[in-house]
Design an enzyme around this catalytic site. Structure first.
Site, PDB file in Angstrom:
ATOM      1  N   CYS A 275      10.144   6.953 -45.119  1.00 30.52           N
ATOM      2  CA  CYS A 275       9.327   6.830 -46.332  1.00 30.52           C
ATOM      3  C   CYS A 275       7.894   7.129 -45.924  1.00 30.52           C
ATOM      4  O   CYS A 275       7.652   8.009 -45.115  1.00 30.52           O
ATOM      5  CB  CYS A 275       9.495   5.447 -46.960  1.00 30.52           C
ATOM      6  SG  CYS A 275       9.048   4.079 -45.852  1.00 30.52           S
TER       7      CYS A 275
ATOM      8  N   ARG B 291       5.426  12.558 -54.314  1.00 26.19           N
ATOM      9  CA  ARG B 291       4.909  12.566 -52.944  1.00 26.19           C
ATOM     10  C   ARG B 291       5.767  13.475 -52.066  1.00 26.19           C
ATOM     11  O   ARG B 291       5.241  14.209 -51.225  1.00 26.19           O
ATOM     12  CB  ARG B 291       4.869  11.143 -52.376  1.00 26.19           C
ATOM     13  CG  ARG B 291       3.818  10.253 -53.026  1.00 26.19           C
ATOM     14  CD  ARG B 291       3.757   8.885 -52.387  1.00 26.19           C
ATOM     15  NE  ARG B 291       3.217   8.928 -51.033  1.00 26.19           N
ATOM     16  CZ  ARG B 291       3.260   7.902 -50.195  1.00 26.19           C
ATOM     17  NH1 ARG B 291       3.838   6.756 -50.556  1.00 26.19           N
ATOM     18  NH2 ARG B 291       2.739   8.000 -48.986  1.00 26.19           N
TER      19      ARG B 291
END
Length: 286
Positions: A234, A176
């Site tokens: 995050c 990611r």
């Protein structure tokens, strides 16, 4: 200030009758059935905490997928779990404390310092041969008083320039960060200048945190020092709290970017880069 509690320490507390509130934060991205998992098996007396509704406000593109709830709302939730002033709270989950760390950070941020994470979570408790129970606990309401601002935090404007004078860690999975996949947010990649530091690498195979010396070496290799300010983000501010717990165990303080990448990438003015390097591979994400 202690971050973790071992199964043996918790068992000793419970056996001695010391006031302890157990909170089960069963949640994982893509799995909305945390309460059902809790009802099947949880630590005796543990109260279920619903992360999306009790540890977050409604999703807003401008604030991210899991924005922090108002202090008053969080206080009401904590009282509904039976938390009183002077209690010790122990949070856990079944995913290496990836979700429970959000509770830990929020309580610490709210001025409630006596909160620990059960190292290894439910799996460690069961591996020790200790009993679990099913159903749902119904605690007596608590009276805890909570505040705000006891843990360092930053917004998008600070995140934008953080890497110029400090270390900005991206706690998401490497794919990611690199922009190879993005399952939930509108753009793939990372904040320019951020260093990839997947949260999963804080844990041993059994779901316990790695020893402090090992974690300290890990973060030092990522550029973290006692002199440089460190911040973490995050996807939505959940697993970044786990990274902050790991940093604390290692002896490094760190700030949380609560809105995280889900807030950042929803603002078209914010640059998103792809690739394995902090500055990206030279191409901006769409």
């Amino acid at each position: 200030m202690e971050t973790l509690m071992t199964v043996a320490e918790l068992k000793k507390r419970l056996d001695s009758g010391e006031r302890t509130v157990l909170l089960d934060v069963r949640w994982a991205l893509g799995d909305p059935h945390g309460r059902e998992h809790y009802r099947q098996a949880h630590l005796p007396g543990a109260v279920f905490v619903d992360l999306p509704t009790e540890l977050a406000g409604p999703e807003e593109p401008a604030r991210g997928r899991h924005p922090l709830p108002p202090t008053e709302q969080f206080e009401l939730s904590a009282r509904s779990w039976g938390v009183r002033n002077g209690d010790t709270v122990v949070g856990y989950d079944d995913s290496g404390n990836m979700a429970a760390a959000r509770l830990w950070w929020m309580l610490r941020n709210a001025g409630f310092s006596s909160v620990r994470l059960l190292d290894g979570g439910l799996a460690a408790w069961q591996a020790a041969g200790l009993e679990v129970e099913s159903g749902e606990a119904a605690p007596e309401p608590g009276d805890v008083d909570l505040s705000d601002g006891d843990m360092p935090a930053l917004g998008a404007a600070e995140a934008a320039g953080w890497s110029r004078t400090g270390v900005l860690l991206d706690a998401r999975a490497g794919e990611r960060y690199r922009g190879e996949i993005e399952p939930v947010d509108p753009r793939a990649g990372h904040i320019p200048g951020a260093v990839s530091a997947p949260t999963a690498d804080n844990l041993a195979e059994d779901g316990r945190f790695l020893p402090a010396a090992v974690l300290r070496k890990r973060f030092a290799e990522l550029g973290v020092t006692e002199e440089l300010p460190t911040a973490v983000y995050c996807g939505s501010g959940v697993t970044a709290a786990h990274e902050i717990a790991a940093l604390e165990i290692a002896g490094f303080p760190a700030a949380l970017y609560p809105g995280s990448f889900s807030e950042w990438c929803n603002n078209p003015r914010n640059e998103v880069v792809t690739g394995a390097a902090p500055g990206g591979d030279g191409s901006a994400a769409g």
